[in-house]
Scaffold this active site. Structure first.
Site, PDB file in Angstrom:
ATOM      1  N   THR A   1      50.644  38.388  48.831  1.00  0.00           N
ATOM      2  CA  THR A   1      51.647  39.455  48.905  1.00  0.00           C
ATOM      3  C   THR A   1      52.304  39.514  50.278  1.00  0.00           C
ATOM      4  O   THR A   1      51.694  39.138  51.287  1.00  0.00           O
ATOM      5  CB  THR A   1      50.965  40.805  48.593  1.00  0.00           C
ATOM      6  OG1 THR A   1      51.869  41.871  48.902  1.00  0.00           O
ATOM      7  CG2 THR A   1      49.716  41.009  49.441  1.00  0.00           C
ATOM      8  N   ASP A   2      53.509  40.058  50.315  1.00  0.00           N
ATOM      9  CA  ASP A   2      54.181  40.282  51.600  1.00  0.00           C
ATOM     10  C   ASP A   2      53.509  41.388  52.417  1.00  0.00           C
ATOM     11  O   ASP A   2      53.755  41.523  53.615  1.00  0.00           O
ATOM     12  CB  ASP A   2      55.673  40.604  51.393  1.00  0.00           C
ATOM     13  CG  ASP A   2      55.934  41.831  50.537  1.00  0.00           C
ATOM     14  OD1 ASP A   2      54.964  42.472  50.061  1.00  0.00           O
ATOM     15  OD2 ASP A   2      57.124  42.161  50.330  1.00  0.00           O
ATOM     16  N   GLU A   3      52.626  42.153  51.770  1.00  0.00           N
ATOM     17  CA  GLU A   3      51.991  43.269  52.488  1.00  0.00           C
ATOM     18  C   GLU A   3      51.047  42.805  53.593  1.00  0.00           C
ATOM     19  O   GLU A   3      50.654  43.601  54.441  1.00  0.00           O
ATOM     20  CB  GLU A   3      51.230  44.169  51.508  1.00  0.00           C
ATOM     21  CG  GLU A   3      52.150  44.802  50.494  1.00  0.00           C
ATOM     22  CD  GLU A   3      51.472  45.903  49.697  1.00  0.00           C
ATOM     23  OE1 GLU A   3      50.417  46.403  50.121  1.00  0.00           O
ATOM     24  OE2 GLU A   3      52.021  46.264  48.649  1.00  0.00           O
TER      25      GLU A   3
ATOM     26  N   TYR B   1      43.732  47.388  50.512  1.00  0.00           N
ATOM     27  CA  TYR B   1      44.252  46.324  49.631  1.00  0.00           C
ATOM     28  C   TYR B   1      44.840  45.179  50.447  1.00  0.00           C
ATOM     29  O   TYR B   1      44.436  44.010  50.304  1.00  0.00           O
ATOM     30  CB  TYR B   1      45.316  46.886  48.668  1.00  0.00           C
ATOM     31  CG  TYR B   1      46.173  45.800  48.048  1.00  0.00           C
ATOM     32  CD1 TYR B   1      45.633  44.899  47.138  1.00  0.00           C
ATOM     33  CD2 TYR B   1      47.520  45.656  48.397  1.00  0.00           C
ATOM     34  CE1 TYR B   1      46.409  43.875  46.588  1.00  0.00           C
ATOM     35  CE2 TYR B   1      48.300  44.642  47.845  1.00  0.00           C
ATOM     36  CZ  TYR B   1      47.743  43.753  46.944  1.00  0.00           C
ATOM     37  OH  TYR B   1      48.510  42.754  46.413  1.00  0.00           O
TER      38      TYR B   1
HETATM   39  P1  NAD Z   1      47.032  43.395  38.055  1.00  0.00           P
HETATM   40  O1  NAD Z   1      46.157  44.440  38.654  1.00  0.00           O
HETATM   41  O2  NAD Z   1      48.050  43.772  37.049  1.00  0.00           O
HETATM   42  O3  NAD Z   1      46.127  42.267  37.377  1.00  0.00           O
HETATM   43  C1  NAD Z   1      44.956  41.775  37.965  1.00  0.00           C
HETATM   44  C2  NAD Z   1      44.190  40.965  36.922  1.00  0.00           C
HETATM   45  O4  NAD Z   1      43.029  40.392  37.542  1.00  0.00           O
HETATM   46  C3  NAD Z   1      43.681  41.794  35.731  1.00  0.00           C
HETATM   47  O5  NAD Z   1      43.896  41.097  34.519  1.00  0.00           O
HETATM   48  C4  NAD Z   1      42.181  41.933  36.005  1.00  0.00           C
HETATM   49  O6  NAD Z   1      41.401  42.073  34.824  1.00  0.00           O
HETATM   50  C5  NAD Z   1      41.893  40.627  36.736  1.00  0.00           C
HETATM   51  N1  NAD Z   1      40.710  40.726  37.600  1.00  0.00           N
HETATM   52  C6  NAD Z   1      40.446  41.688  38.530  1.00  0.00           C
HETATM   53  N2  NAD Z   1      39.257  41.444  39.120  1.00  0.00           N
HETATM   54  C7  NAD Z   1      38.778  40.297  38.577  1.00  0.00           C
HETATM   55  C8  NAD Z   1      37.599  39.524  38.791  1.00  0.00           C
HETATM   56  N3  NAD Z   1      36.675  39.895  39.692  1.00  0.00           N
HETATM   57  N4  NAD Z   1      37.432  38.392  38.055  1.00  0.00           N
HETATM   58  C9  NAD Z   1      38.353  38.018  37.138  1.00  0.00           C
HETATM   59  N5  NAD Z   1      39.467  38.706  36.891  1.00  0.00           N
HETATM   60  C10 NAD Z   1      39.691  39.839  37.607  1.00  0.00           C
HETATM   61  O7  NAD Z   1      47.706  42.647  39.295  1.00  0.00           O
HETATM   62  P2  NAD Z   1      49.171  42.047  39.465  1.00  0.00           P
HETATM   63  O8  NAD Z   1      50.080  43.105  39.914  1.00  0.00           O
HETATM   64  O9  NAD Z   1      49.498  41.252  38.276  1.00  0.00           O
HETATM   65  O10 NAD Z   1      48.932  41.070  40.697  1.00  0.00           O
HETATM   66  C11 NAD Z   1      48.491  39.732  40.499  1.00  0.00           C
HETATM   67  C12 NAD Z   1      48.410  39.018  41.833  1.00  0.00           C
HETATM   68  O11 NAD Z   1      49.680  39.002  42.452  1.00  0.00           O
HETATM   69  C13 NAD Z   1      47.466  39.681  42.834  1.00  0.00           C
HETATM   70  O12 NAD Z   1      46.782  38.671  43.545  1.00  0.00           O
HETATM   71  C14 NAD Z   1      48.399  40.448  43.765  1.00  0.00           C
HETATM   72  O13 NAD Z   1      47.839  40.591  45.041  1.00  0.00           O
HETATM   73  C15 NAD Z   1      49.598  39.531  43.776  1.00  0.00           C
HETATM   74  N6  NAD Z   1      50.901  40.182  44.061  1.00  0.00           N
HETATM   75  C16 NAD Z   1      51.298  41.270  43.344  1.00  0.00           C
HETATM   76  C17 NAD Z   1      52.554  41.833  43.574  1.00  0.00           C
HETATM   77  C18 NAD Z   1      53.059  43.017  42.764  1.00  0.00           C
HETATM   78  O14 NAD Z   1      54.165  43.470  42.991  1.00  0.00           O
HETATM   79  N7  NAD Z   1      52.316  43.536  41.807  1.00  0.00           N
HETATM   80  C19 NAD Z   1      53.374  41.291  44.561  1.00  0.00           C
HETATM   81  C20 NAD Z   1      52.923  40.183  45.291  1.00  0.00           C
HETATM   82  C21 NAD Z   1      51.688  39.633  45.020  1.00  0.00           C
HETATM   83  O1  TDX Z   2      54.008  57.464  41.774  1.00  0.00           O
HETATM   84  C1  TDX Z   2      54.373  56.791  42.740  1.00  0.00           C
HETATM   85  N1  TDX Z   2      55.346  57.290  43.560  1.00  0.00           N
HETATM   86  C2  TDX Z   2      55.822  56.602  44.637  1.00  0.00           C
HETATM   87  O2  TDX Z   2      56.698  57.109  45.342  1.00  0.00           O
HETATM   88  C3  TDX Z   2      53.837  55.478  43.023  1.00  0.00           C
HETATM   89  C4  TDX Z   2      52.762  54.909  42.149  1.00  0.00           C
HETATM   90  C5  TDX Z   2      54.338  54.794  44.109  1.00  0.00           C
HETATM   91  N2  TDX Z   2      55.297  55.342  44.905  1.00  0.00           N
HETATM   92  C6  TDX Z   2      55.843  54.537  46.025  1.00  0.00           C
HETATM   93  C7  TDX Z   2      54.856  53.879  46.927  1.00  0.00           C
HETATM   94  C8  TDX Z   2      55.577  52.614  47.353  1.00  0.00           C
HETATM   95  O3  TDX Z   2      56.425  52.887  48.456  1.00  0.00           O
HETATM   96  O4  TDX Z   2      56.577  53.476  45.413  1.00  0.00           O
HETATM   97  C9  TDX Z   2      56.442  52.265  46.155  1.00  0.00           C
HETATM   98  C10 TDX Z   2      55.835  51.195  45.258  1.00  0.00           C
HETATM   99  O5  TDX Z   2      54.493  51.564  44.998  1.00  0.00           O
HETATM  100  P1  TDX Z   2      53.483  50.636  44.162  1.00  0.00           P
HETATM  101  O6  TDX Z   2      54.079  50.358  42.832  1.00  0.00           O
HETATM  102  O7  TDX Z   2      52.139  51.244  44.234  1.00  0.00           O
HETATM  103  O8  TDX Z   2      53.573  49.252  44.963  1.00  0.00           O
HETATM  104  P2  TDX Z   2      53.227  48.847  46.496  1.00  0.00           P
HETATM  105  O9  TDX Z   2      52.264  49.754  47.113  1.00  0.00           O
HETATM  106  O10 TDX Z   2      54.533  48.598  47.180  1.00  0.00           O
HETATM  107  O11 TDX Z   2      52.486  47.423  46.223  1.00  0.00           O
HETATM  108  C11 TDX Z   2      52.979  46.516  45.219  1.00  0.00           C
HETATM  109  O12 TDX Z   2      53.700  45.454  45.793  1.00  0.00           O
HETATM  110  C12 TDX Z   2      52.985  44.525  46.561  1.00  0.00           C
HETATM  111  C13 TDX Z   2      51.838  45.957  44.374  1.00  0.00           C
HETATM  112  O13 TDX Z   2      51.104  47.019  43.798  1.00  0.00           O
HETATM  113  C14 TDX Z   2      50.943  45.082  45.206  1.00  0.00           C
HETATM  114  O14 TDX Z   2      49.937  44.486  44.390  1.00  0.00           O
HETATM  115  C15 TDX Z   2      51.787  43.995  45.815  1.00  0.00           C
HETATM  116  O15 TDX Z   2      51.001  43.205  46.686  1.00  0.00           O
END
Ligand code: NAD
Ligand code: TDX
Length: 336
Positions: free
Chosen positions: A125-127, A152
């Site tokens: 992630t960019d975080e 996280y």
């Molecule tokens: P998510 O929470 O929707 O899915 C995570 C999945 O991993 C689930 O299916 C869960 O059952 C599985 N999992 C969790 N712990 C596990 C374990 N110990 N063993 C096997 N499986 C396990 O997450 P997401 O939003 O789809 O993110 C996927 C990946 O992308 C993560 O590595 C996250 O850091 C990265 N990422 C997410 C975002 C975003 O915007 N959501 C952005 C950049 C990177």
């Molecule tokens: O109810 C809400 N109200 C609100 O204002 C929630 C759930 C979030 N927010 C804000 C917090 C953040 O500034 O919205 C923005 C986005 O929040 P999230 O969806 O929780 O995402 P963020 O914390 O930015 O992280 C996401 O992007 C990077 C993913 O969850 C991570 O897994 C990924 O690495």
């Protein structure tokens, strides 16, 4: 060029992992996918239902389980690692599973990749770069120093560093990608965009943290999938690539868009308590990925991606309703 035939996708029942599995099935008919997923609260087997059985195999298990990895990893040529604890708010409430899955889990997969000589792609992630000020013209690049803010993002940063060390010390054939905020189908209702859409569908007022001026750099999840595939097959070993599609928007603007598209008054939401340590702004410069590997995003019109996403949640109530009440109850306990 690397031509994978038999890949393991960890976390393939989560949001981004399952979108990647669909992407591979739809675009690369020569590839077999083994999904390894523990089906935590965030994993849903429905996300990969209906995919051809000869193309996709599901293994229910934990990435921390070294014996399981010894059983299933041999015979594959690559691991694409998506599995993680992914939600910042949960990591503030209870960091422990984040350390376990994100750090130890990555360690186990790296050891398996080393033992059985597999190509390894690490999804991050960019975080890990921390945040930028609102008035800073800069964006994150591959050279930006690590500076994570939350439990996280610090565990994701730790996992990235393990991957780099396993490359340098043991020669594990790896690449890393750090992507910006994804949106699209199959995203859990705890996350910002699905939470607000499903709140409106349930007659609950959307909830905005703090002043809502925090900026996220949105990318449609299919573009993330195509970028990961490009890096897996064409990326230089040992390299990191940033993935983003110039989608910077502040939260209040996104919320106004959702409300407007869904036919609501733009002010029909509540301000709630801010997230502790809340990152102000993320922004990705994806020049390296675009110039070196020729990747381009396809879904750059945010409003149209958002409409598609809203339609998906409208049409898939059965998918999200089971998780909705418990998710909102948890937020309510946290004052959010
Ligand atoms: P998510 O929470 O929707 O899915 C995570 C999945 O991993 C689930 O299916 C869960 O059952 C599985 N999992 C969790 N712990 C596990 C374990 N110990 N063993 C096997 N499986 C396990 O997450 P997401 O939003 O789809 O993110 C996927 C990946 O992308 C993560 O590595 C996250 O850091 C990265 N990422 C997410 C975002 C975003 O915007 N959501 C952005 C950049 C990177
Ligand atoms: O109810 C809400 N109200 C609100 O204002 C929630 C759930 C979030 N927010 C804000 C917090 C953040 O500034 O919205 C923005 C986005 O929040 P999230 O969806 O929780 O995402 P963020 O914390 O930015 O992280 C996401 O992007 C990077 C993913 O969850 C991570 O897994 C990924 O690495």
């Amino acid at each position: 060029q690397f031509t994978p035939k038999n890949i393991i996708v960890t976390g393939g029942c989560g949001f981004i992992g399952s979108n990647f599995v669909h992407y591979v099935v739809d675009n690369h008919p020569e590839v077999h996918v083994t999904v390894l997923d523990a089906l935590t609260y965030a994993g849903n087997i429905e996300n990969i239902k209906g995919l051809p059985e000869d193309r996709v195999e599901f293994v229910h298990g934990d990435i921390c389980d070294a014996q399981l990895l010894d059983r299933i990893v041999p015979g594959h040529d690559a691991i694409v690692h998506y599995a993680a604890e992914s939600h910042n708010d949960n990591s503030i409430e209870n960091p422990e599973p984040f350390v376990k899955t994100n750090v130890e889990g990555t360690f186990r997969l790296l050891e398996a990749a080393r033992k059985y000589d597999l190509r390894y792609h690490h999804v991050s992630t960019d975080e890990v770069y921390g945040d930028l000020a609102l008035d800073d013209p800069a964006k994150f690049t591959e050279e930006t120093p690590y500076h994570p803010s939350s439990p996280y993002s610090s565990t994701k940063a730790a996992s990235d560093l393990l991957v780099r060390a396993w490359f340098r010390t043991f020669g594990v054939r790896m690449t890393i990608s750090n992507c910006s905020n994804n949106y699209g189908p199959y995203q859990h209702v705890e996350k910002f965009i699905p939470r607000q859409i499903t709140n409106i569908l349930e007659g609950i007022r959307p909830k905005l943290y703090g002043d809502g001026l925090n900026v996220r750099d949105w990318i449609y999840t299919e573009d993330h999938s195509s970028a990961v595939w490009t890096i897996l097959t064409k990326g230089r070993l040992g390299e990191t690539y940033l993935i983003g599609a110039n989608g910077e928007r502040d939260n209040i603007t996104v919320l106004h868009d959702i409300l407007r598209v869904m036919g609501q008054d733009e002010d029909a939401f509540d301000h709630v308590k801010d997230r502790p340590g809340h990152d102000r702004r993320y922004a990705i410069d994806s020049t390296k990925l675009q110039t070196e590997l020729g990747w381009r995003p396809k879904h750059t019109d945010f409003e149209s991606g958002l409409r598609q996403t809203i339609d998906w949640y409208q049409d898939h109530r059965d998918w999200w309703e089971p998780a909705k009440a418990a998710t909102e109850a948890k937020y309510q306990r946290q004052g959010q």
